[in-house]
Design a protein around this motif. Structure first.
Motif, PDB file in Angstrom:
ATOM      1  N   UNK A   1       0.832  -1.197   0.000  1.00  0.00           N
ATOM      2  CA  UNK A   1       0.000   0.000   0.000  1.00  0.00           C
ATOM      3  C   UNK A   1       0.870   1.252   0.000  1.00  0.00           C
ATOM      4  N   UNK A   2       0.528   2.180  -0.862  1.00  0.00           N
ATOM      5  CA  UNK A   2       1.289   3.419  -1.012  1.00  0.00           C
ATOM      6  C   UNK A   2       0.708   4.495  -0.109  1.00  0.00           C
ATOM      7  N   UNK A   3       1.566   5.145   0.660  1.00  0.00           N
ATOM      8  CA  UNK A   3       1.151   6.215   1.565  1.00  0.00           C
ATOM      9  C   UNK A   3       1.640   7.547   0.982  1.00  0.00           C
ATOM     10  N   UNK A   4       0.876   8.599   1.177  1.00  0.00           N
ATOM     11  CA  UNK A   4       1.241   9.890   0.620  1.00  0.00           C
ATOM     12  C   UNK A   4       1.041  10.978   1.666  1.00  0.00           C
ATOM     13  N   UNK A   5       2.075  11.728   1.965  1.00  0.00           N
ATOM     14  CA  UNK A   5       1.979  12.875   2.849  1.00  0.00           C
ATOM     15  C   UNK A   5       1.840  14.123   1.984  1.00  0.00           C
ATOM     16  N   UNK A   6       0.835  14.927   2.230  1.00  0.00           N
ATOM     17  CA  UNK A   6       0.588  16.085   1.387  1.00  0.00           C
ATOM     18  C   UNK A   6       1.194  17.376   1.903  1.00  0.00           C
ATOM     19  N   UNK A   7       1.494  17.461   3.194  1.00  0.00           N
ATOM     20  CA  UNK A   7       2.047  18.709   3.707  1.00  0.00           C
ATOM     21  C   UNK A   7       2.924  18.453   4.914  1.00  0.00           C
ATOM     22  N   UNK A   8       3.894  19.323   5.120  1.00  0.00           N
ATOM     23  CA  UNK A   8       4.757  19.258   6.294  1.00  0.00           C
ATOM     24  C   UNK A   8       4.944  20.648   6.847  1.00  0.00           C
ATOM     25  N   UNK A   9       5.215  20.726   8.140  1.00  0.00           N
ATOM     26  CA  UNK A   9       5.379  22.037   8.762  1.00  0.00           C
ATOM     27  C   UNK A   9       6.574  22.015   9.698  1.00  0.00           C
ATOM     28  N   UNK A  10       7.556  22.869   9.408  1.00  0.00           N
ATOM     29  CA  UNK A  10       8.676  23.071  10.323  1.00  0.00           C
ATOM     30  C   UNK A  10       8.174  24.052  11.367  1.00  0.00           C
ATOM     31  N   UNK A  11       7.997  23.564  12.606  1.00  0.00           N
ATOM     32  CA  UNK A  11       7.378  24.413  13.608  1.00  0.00           C
ATOM     33  C   UNK A  11       8.370  25.163  14.491  1.00  0.00           C
ATOM     34  N   UNK A  12       9.611  24.672  14.552  1.00  0.00           N
ATOM     35  CA  UNK A  12      10.567  25.355  15.409  1.00  0.00           C
ATOM     36  C   UNK A  12      11.983  24.924  15.063  1.00  0.00           C
ATOM     37  N   UNK A  13      12.908  25.865  15.048  1.00  0.00           N
ATOM     38  CA  UNK A  13      14.324  25.551  14.970  1.00  0.00           C
ATOM     39  C   UNK A  13      14.806  25.582  16.410  1.00  0.00           C
ATOM     40  N   UNK A  14      15.116  24.412  16.961  1.00  0.00           N
ATOM     41  CA  UNK A  14      15.410  24.270  18.385  1.00  0.00           C
ATOM     42  C   UNK A  14      16.818  24.734  18.722  1.00  0.00           C
ATOM     43  N   UNK A  15      17.769  24.433  17.836  1.00  0.00           N
ATOM     44  CA  UNK A  15      19.170  24.767  18.065  1.00  0.00           C
ATOM     45  C   UNK A  15      19.777  25.339  16.806  1.00  0.00           C
ATOM     46  N   UNK A  16      20.624  26.346  16.922  1.00  0.00           N
ATOM     47  CA  UNK A  16      21.366  26.872  15.787  1.00  0.00           C
ATOM     48  C   UNK A  16      20.541  27.638  14.775  1.00  0.00           C
ATOM     49  N   UNK A  17      19.615  28.455  15.245  1.00  0.00           N
ATOM     50  CA  UNK A  17      18.731  29.184  14.330  1.00  0.00           C
ATOM     51  C   UNK A  17      19.503  30.030  13.320  1.00  0.00           C
ATOM     52  N   UNK A  18      20.589  30.651  13.745  1.00  0.00           N
ATOM     53  CA  UNK A  18      21.373  31.483  12.821  1.00  0.00           C
ATOM     54  C   UNK A  18      22.034  30.650  11.724  1.00  0.00           C
ATOM     55  N   UNK A  19      22.404  29.408  12.038  1.00  0.00           N
ATOM     56  CA  UNK A  19      23.059  28.538  11.056  1.00  0.00           C
ATOM     57  C   UNK A  19      22.047  27.800  10.202  1.00  0.00           C
ATOM     58  N   UNK A  20      20.786  27.845  10.602  1.00  0.00           N
ATOM     59  CA  UNK A  20      19.737  27.082   9.935  1.00  0.00           C
ATOM     60  C   UNK A  20      18.868  28.020   9.099  1.00  0.00           C
ATOM     61  N   UNK A  21      19.498  28.768   8.204  1.00  0.00           N
ATOM     62  CA  UNK A  21      18.790  29.717   7.364  1.00  0.00           C
ATOM     63  C   UNK A  21      19.251  29.549   5.921  1.00  0.00           C
TER      64      UNK A  21
END
Length: 129
Positions: free
Chosen positions: A91-111
């Protein structure tokens, strides 16, 4: 008849190539694209042109991902719309959307660089297929 067979051959080749890439989700406001790959739980977030990318590996709880070189850690919630129950391997599963809700560590490097306005932006946001 040869023309029909040629069209079918091209379609099969292109379809199988697209399965190797996996689904891709966009955040048009940021100009970023989140991609997943078959046989992997890793995610990659890139600028629309693919010039700048960050690859994330799952930590183990299914929500937390760490950038592969250790730059940052983020939490991602995903919303699913499954076309199958997942009770068999076929059976094939399909995810239609994802949400990055928080950058927990290294916000300045994660841009990544955003095109308009020209600035560095956090990856936080909703990515839709």
């Amino acid at each position: 008849m040869n023309r029909v067979l040629s069209v079918i051959a091209v379609y099969v080749a292109l379809a199988s190539a697209s399965y190797a890439v996996g689904p891709s989700y966009e955040n048009k406001a940021l100009g970023f694209r989140l991609s997943t790959f078959p046989q992997s739980e890793n995610i990659t977030i890139c600028t629309q042109d693919g010039g700048d990318c960050l690859t994330f590996l799952p930590v183990g709880d299914g929500k937390t991902y760490t950038e592969e070189t250790g730059k940052c850690t983020l939490v991602m919630e995903h919303f699913r719309y499954d076309f199958a129950d997942g009770k068999t391997d076929d059976e094939f599963m399909l995810t239609l959307a994802g949400q990055v809700i928080q950058v927990v560590e290294g916000d300045d490097a994660c841009q990544l660089p955003q095109e308009s306005p020209a600035q560095m932006r956090s990856l936080t946001g909703t990515y839709i297929s």
